[in-house]
Design a protein around this motif. Structure first.
Motif, mmCIF file in Angstrom:
data_model
loop_
_atom_site.group_PDB
_atom_site.id
_atom_site.type_symbol
_atom_site.label_atom_id
_atom_site.label_comp_id
_atom_site.label_asym_id
_atom_site.label_seq_id
_atom_site.Cartn_x
_atom_site.Cartn_y
_atom_site.Cartn_z
ATOM 1 N N GLN A 143 -27.745 2.742 27.885
ATOM 2 C CA GLN A 143 -27.048 1.521 28.293
ATOM 3 C C GLN A 143 -26.813 0.591 27.110
ATOM 4 O OE1 GLN A 143 -28.358 -1.846 28.442
ATOM 5 N NE2 GLN A 143 -30.174 -1.129 27.354
ATOM 6 N N ARG A 144 -27.663 0.667 26.098
ATOM 7 C CA ARG A 144 -27.528 -0.192 24.913
ATOM 8 C C ARG A 144 -26.221 0.072 24.175
ATOM 9 N NH1 ARG A 144 -31.773 -0.598 19.765
ATOM 10 N NH2 ARG A 144 -30.232 -1.226 18.222
ATOM 11 N N SER A 145 -25.784 1.329 24.152
ATOM 12 C CA SER A 145 -24.601 1.683 23.373
ATOM 13 C C SER A 145 -23.329 1.753 24.211
ATOM 14 C CB SER A 145 -24.824 3.027 22.677
ATOM 15 O OG SER A 145 -25.041 4.056 23.633
ATOM 16 N N GLU A 146 -23.439 1.496 25.510
ATOM 17 C CA GLU A 146 -22.280 1.618 26.401
ATOM 18 C C GLU A 146 -21.748 0.253 26.803
ATOM 19 O OE1 GLU A 146 -23.746 5.794 28.538
ATOM 20 O OE2 GLU A 146 -24.040 3.881 29.540
ATOM 21 N N PRO A 316 -43.362 -12.152 19.532
ATOM 22 C CA PRO A 316 -43.403 -11.724 20.941
ATOM 23 C C PRO A 316 -42.189 -12.171 21.740
ATOM 24 C CG PRO A 316 -45.501 -12.684 20.264
ATOM 25 C CD PRO A 316 -44.524 -12.976 19.177
ATOM 26 N N GLN A 317 -41.618 -13.305 21.385
ATOM 27 C CA GLN A 317 -40.448 -13.816 22.102
ATOM 28 C C GLN A 317 -39.177 -13.346 21.410
ATOM 29 O OE1 GLN A 317 -40.475 -14.770 24.987
ATOM 30 N NE2 GLN A 317 -39.923 -16.892 25.365
ATOM 31 N N PHE A 318 -38.121 -13.107 22.186
ATOM 32 C CA PHE A 318 -36.800 -12.693 21.689
ATOM 33 C C PHE A 318 -36.820 -11.286 21.077
ATOM 34 C CE2 PHE A 318 -37.369 -17.301 20.860
ATOM 35 C CZ PHE A 318 -36.600 -17.773 21.900
ATOM 36 N N ARG A 319 -37.822 -10.492 21.417
ATOM 37 C CA ARG A 319 -37.958 -9.162 20.827
ATOM 38 C C ARG A 319 -36.763 -8.283 21.158
ATOM 39 N NH1 ARG A 319 -38.544 -5.721 17.235
ATOM 40 N NH2 ARG A 319 -40.086 -4.073 17.384
ATOM 41 N N GLY A 320 -36.307 -8.328 22.405
ATOM 42 C CA GLY A 320 -35.181 -7.479 22.783
ATOM 43 C C GLY A 320 -33.932 -7.796 21.988
ATOM 44 N N ARG A 321 -33.664 -9.077 21.785
ATOM 45 C CA ARG A 321 -32.457 -9.475 21.059
ATOM 46 C C ARG A 321 -32.575 -9.185 19.562
ATOM 47 N NH1 ARG A 321 -31.680 -15.399 23.718
ATOM 48 N NH2 ARG A 321 -33.751 -15.004 24.600
ATOM 49 N N SER A 322 -33.728 -9.501 18.980
ATOM 50 C CA SER A 322 -33.873 -9.278 17.540
ATOM 51 C C SER A 322 -33.906 -7.796 17.196
ATOM 52 C CB SER A 322 -35.140 -9.963 17.023
ATOM 53 O OG SER A 322 -36.305 -9.369 17.565
ATOM 54 N N SER A 323 -34.398 -6.952 18.121
ATOM 55 C CA SER A 323 -34.475 -5.515 17.836
ATOM 56 C C SER A 323 -33.108 -4.854 17.789
ATOM 57 C CB SER A 323 -35.340 -4.825 18.900
ATOM 58 O OG SER A 323 -34.712 -4.848 20.169
ATOM 59 N N LEU A 324 -32.095 -5.525 18.277
ATOM 60 C CA LEU A 324 -30.744 -4.977 18.200
ATOM 61 C C LEU A 324 -30.203 -5.014 16.777
ATOM 62 C CD1 LEU A 324 -29.237 -6.752 21.350
ATOM 63 C CD2 LEU A 324 -29.781 -4.314 21.159
ATOM 64 N N VAL A 325 -30.701 -5.945 15.972
ATOM 65 C CA VAL A 325 -30.177 -6.161 14.622
ATOM 66 C C VAL A 325 -30.867 -5.229 13.641
ATOM 67 C CG1 VAL A 325 -29.811 -7.851 12.792
ATOM 68 C CG2 VAL A 325 -29.747 -8.578 15.190
ATOM 69 N N ASP A 326 -30.075 -4.461 12.893
ATOM 70 C CA ASP A 326 -30.637 -3.556 11.893
ATOM 71 C C ASP A 326 -30.724 -4.213 10.526
ATOM 72 O OD1 ASP A 326 -31.484 -0.814 11.055
ATOM 73 O OD2 ASP A 326 -29.692 -0.998 9.796
ATOM 74 N N SER A 327 -29.713 -5.007 10.160
ATOM 75 C CA SER A 327 -29.723 -5.663 8.851
ATOM 76 C C SER A 327 -28.813 -6.874 8.871
ATOM 77 C CB SER A 327 -29.266 -4.696 7.750
ATOM 78 O OG SER A 327 -27.922 -4.293 7.975
ATOM 79 N N VAL A 328 -29.083 -7.808 7.962
ATOM 80 C CA VAL A 328 -28.236 -8.988 7.785
ATOM 81 C C VAL A 328 -27.851 -9.081 6.318
ATOM 82 C CG1 VAL A 328 -29.188 -10.282 9.730
ATOM 83 C CG2 VAL A 328 -30.267 -10.468 7.491
ATOM 84 N N ILE A 336 -22.054 -14.822 7.212
ATOM 85 C CA ILE A 336 -23.098 -13.809 7.218
ATOM 86 C C ILE A 336 -22.675 -12.659 8.113
ATOM 87 C CG2 ILE A 336 -24.331 -14.872 9.167
ATOM 88 C CD1 ILE A 336 -26.968 -14.108 7.775
ATOM 89 N N THR A 337 -23.147 -11.448 7.800
ATOM 90 C CA THR A 337 -22.866 -10.289 8.657
ATOM 91 C C THR A 337 -24.166 -9.760 9.239
ATOM 92 O OG1 THR A 337 -23.009 -8.698 6.829
ATOM 93 C CG2 THR A 337 -20.834 -9.633 7.322
ATOM 94 N N LEU A 338 -24.063 -9.275 10.469
ATOM 95 C CA LEU A 338 -25.190 -8.642 11.151
ATOM 96 C C LEU A 338 -24.736 -7.267 11.615
ATOM 97 C CD1 LEU A 338 -25.095 -11.884 12.004
ATOM 98 C CD2 LEU A 338 -27.169 -11.260 13.223
ATOM 99 N N GLU A 339 -25.557 -6.235 11.356
ATOM 100 C CA GLU A 339 -25.225 -4.875 11.747
ATOM 101 C C GLU A 339 -26.097 -4.419 12.918
ATOM 102 O OE1 GLU A 339 -25.245 -2.119 8.530
ATOM 103 O OE2 GLU A 339 -23.332 -2.854 7.728
ATOM 104 N N PHE A 340 -25.438 -3.718 13.851
ATOM 105 C CA PHE A 340 -26.097 -3.254 15.076
ATOM 106 C C PHE A 340 -25.832 -1.754 15.244
ATOM 107 C CE2 PHE A 340 -24.564 -7.574 15.506
ATOM 108 C CZ PHE A 340 -25.632 -8.276 16.039
ATOM 109 N N PRO A 341 -26.760 -0.877 14.879
ATOM 110 C CA PRO A 341 -26.542 0.557 15.066
ATOM 111 C C PRO A 341 -26.723 0.954 16.527
ATOM 112 C CG PRO A 341 -28.703 0.173 14.134
ATOM 113 C CD PRO A 341 -28.031 -1.171 14.202
ATOM 114 N N ASP A 342 -25.930 1.922 16.983
ATOM 115 C CA ASP A 342 -26.052 2.479 18.337
ATOM 116 C C ASP A 342 -26.057 1.392 19.401
ATOM 117 O OD1 ASP A 342 -26.352 5.139 17.305
ATOM 118 O OD2 ASP A 342 -28.419 4.632 16.799
#
Length: 583
Positions: A143-146, A316-328, A336-342
């Motif tokens: 669901q993350r990639s769709e 502990p907070q915002f883990r789901g959102r921050s885990s989407l970001v691979d690099s800045v 600034i650019t943010l990359e989101f794999p898959d």
């Protein structure tokens, strides 16, 4: 090959070969020991909050314990004060079944960190139930990639799998019940003070007021103003008044906040967001806010040690959102650019709504203090510095918190604001918001009625609504759609909570209709799904009058003992001659 299947077991046994045969004597000794001691009655502990802290959670837990006892289980209730109950669930995993309020889930991707195997060793709302189910992991990843209809189909399949496996069980969604003075204009506030935007709309609708006096029922934000920890719960909107995100959801639309705009690009399996922030942004201490702060924020959310430890310790907070970001990658002070794999753009947008932190305040809080803690997580963040529409002024632990207007906030100076932002701006704003912790509900209601308070930030108990209607002339109750829900959470690390059929059967022993009608006194909606407040609830997960688990085996919240035992027998459990469920 599916673990647990016949073919799987045959393969394992074949692989064991002579080693297994040689160990059989030990197995026989074990079975002799079990046979000599005999089966014992199953004992289960139900952790919840005391009635003084949360009457509804306590009553739900009591109903469950009584019904488990009637079914032949040695069930006991374990009331713990607010912070201790959360610690048992989120940090220590010290519980069998947890009954309490679960934070709002507004997007299916929030289930990823709540239930994915990857997060089972983390703290906070990262898989507190210890779920390690490959089929769930696959659906959560997909669901993350769709996006669009494809994601809807996957999320529907995910809900079916979640319902069958039942690591948590949704009970009901309580209404938000806000007590407010009748002379406060609340036309724009049907759901009470739930978000930062509600505070802004309220001040725009009341230009003649220079102070807002708000009552709280929990002292948490007077003790801890750290946005990286989950303790603030329903009072998190207060911290949102201090800290700004890049983007903000307003009436269902993602609107630029600190950001001026964003450009999305897709290449292979990676989505990239190029964000440009507004000019001349400043922190409350007058320090310039730049993209360096933004890059720092995402790095710290993903690892509060900032790479200074052998392993990462995420916030502990915002883990789901921050885990989407691979690099800045910082391109300039404003870009600034943010990359989101898959990750699809639909899901990646969630990451743009985390609160941005000032690097100069947080960069020295990276020292590890325990296995899963750093000073960034442990700090109470006294005198917080943000960039939001309100500035921290003062606080007294267990008593009050005072915020003042940020006269330099960008929202006040926009010449051509987005139409969604326009609704948050008034000709004047509150000079000050004062939050005071009430001694009890009765005192708070009297203070509101006499003019010493204006409004409650958190809900009043359902049992006090009628009292307000009958006994107070200057006070009314706003009834809004609540976001949080009551949940049974199972510690799947412990037997027999690791058995999905046991979990399903236990969940049947809570009469959801009775809870909504009696415990919540009609101010709540029974439900089976944690996604009720999203657009992903199809007809099959819409409440139709009874749980999809099956009929409640009793009436008016109380089980019929034999009918309850039959539900456990159907699930494969057995009872001794005295009617005790034995293991």
């Amino acid at each position: 090959m599916v673990p647990g299947s016949v073919s799987y077991r045959r393969q394992v046994l074949a692989g064991l070969g002579a080693t297994a045969l040689g160990a059989s004597a030990g197995c026989l000794d074990f079975f002799r020991e079990v046979g000599s001691t005999g089966p014992t009655q199953l004992s289960v502990n139900v952790t919840t909050l005391p009635a003084d802290d949360d009457t509804a959670s306590s009553r739900i837990a009591r109903q469950l314990v009584d019904n488990l006892s009637e079914a032949g289980i040695n069930a006991t209730i374990d009331p713990r004060e607010d912070e201790q109950a959360l610690r048992a669930l989120l940090l220590d995993n010290d519980y069998d079944i947890f009954v309490g309020r679960h934070p709002a889930i507004t997007d299916p991707d929030e289930l990823r960190t709540l239930l994915h195997t990857r997060y089972s060793e983390e703290k906070g709302w990262q898989n507190p139930y210890g779920v390690t189910i490959p089929s769930l992991d696959d659906l959560l990843d997909r669901q993350r990639s769709e996006s669009g209809e494809q994601r809807m189909q996957t999320v529907t399949e995910l809900q079916k799998e979640l319902f069958d496996l039942h690591p948590l069980s949704v009970i009901a969604y309580p209404s938000k019940l806000t007590a407010v003075r009748t002379d406060l204009v609340t036309d724009t506030l049907p759901g009470g003070l739930t978000t930062r935007n509600d505070y802004l709309r309220l001040e725009a609708a009341n230009p003649e007021r220079d102070r807002l006096l708000v009552s709280l029922f929990r002292p948490t934000v007077t003790e801890n103003l750290n946005p990286l920890v989950p303790e603030t719960g329903p009072d998190s909107a207060i911290l949102d008044c201090i800290y700004d995100p890049l983007f903000e959801w307003i009436d269902g639309e993602l609107v630029p906040w600190l950001a001026e705009d964003v450009t999305w690009t897709e290449a292979e399996n990676t989505v990239t967001a190029t964000v440009r922030i507004r000019p001349a942004l400043r922190w409350h201490d007058e320090t310039a806010l730049t993209t360096a702060d933004i890059g720092f924020t995402y790095d710290m959310l993903r690892d509060t040690t900032m790479g200074d430890s052998d392993y990462a310790i995420p916030a502990p907070q915002f883990r789901g959102r921050s885990s989407l970001v691979d690099s800045v990658d910082t391109l300039s002070n404003r870009e600034i650019t943010l990359e989101f794999p898959d990750t699809s753009i639909e899901t990646a947008r969630r990451a743009l709504t985390v609160p941005i932190l000032p690097q100069h305040e947080w960069e020295d809080r990276t020292e590890r203090s325990a296995d899963h803690l750093t000073t960034a997580i442990e700090t109470s963040n006294e005198e917080p510095i943000g960039s939001g529409p309100f500035i921290y002024e003062d606080s007294t632990e267990d008593s009050d918190l005072i915020l003042s207007r940020n006269e330099d906030h960008f929202l006040l100076d926009l010449e051509d604001p987005h139409e969604r932002l326009e609704s948050l701006r008034g000709d004047t704003t509150f000079d000050e918001i004062e939050f005071e912790v009430g001694v009890n509900v009765g005192v708070v209601l009297s203070d509101i009625d006499s003019g010493n308070r204006d409004i409650t930030a958190t809900s009043i108990p359902p049992g006090d609504v009628e009292s307000v209607q009958n006994n107070y002339d200057n006070t009314e109750v706003l009834v809004g759609e609540g976001q949080e829900f009551f949940v049974l959470g199972f510690n799947t690390r412990r037997h027999p909570m690791g058995n999905h059929r046991f979990r399903q059967t236990v969940a049947r022993l809570v009469d959801r209709n009775y809870i909504a009608e009696t415990v919540l006194e009609g101010y709540g909606q029974p439900s089976d799904t944690p996604l009720k407040r999203t657009e992903f609830v199809t007809d099959e997960f819409t409440w139709t009058g009874q749980s999809s688990l099956g009929l409640f085996p009793g009436k008016d919240g109380a089980v019929d003992p034999e009918a309850a035992r039959d539900t456990f027998r159907d699930a494969g459990f057995r009872f001794d001659d005295d009617g005790n469920l034995v293991v």
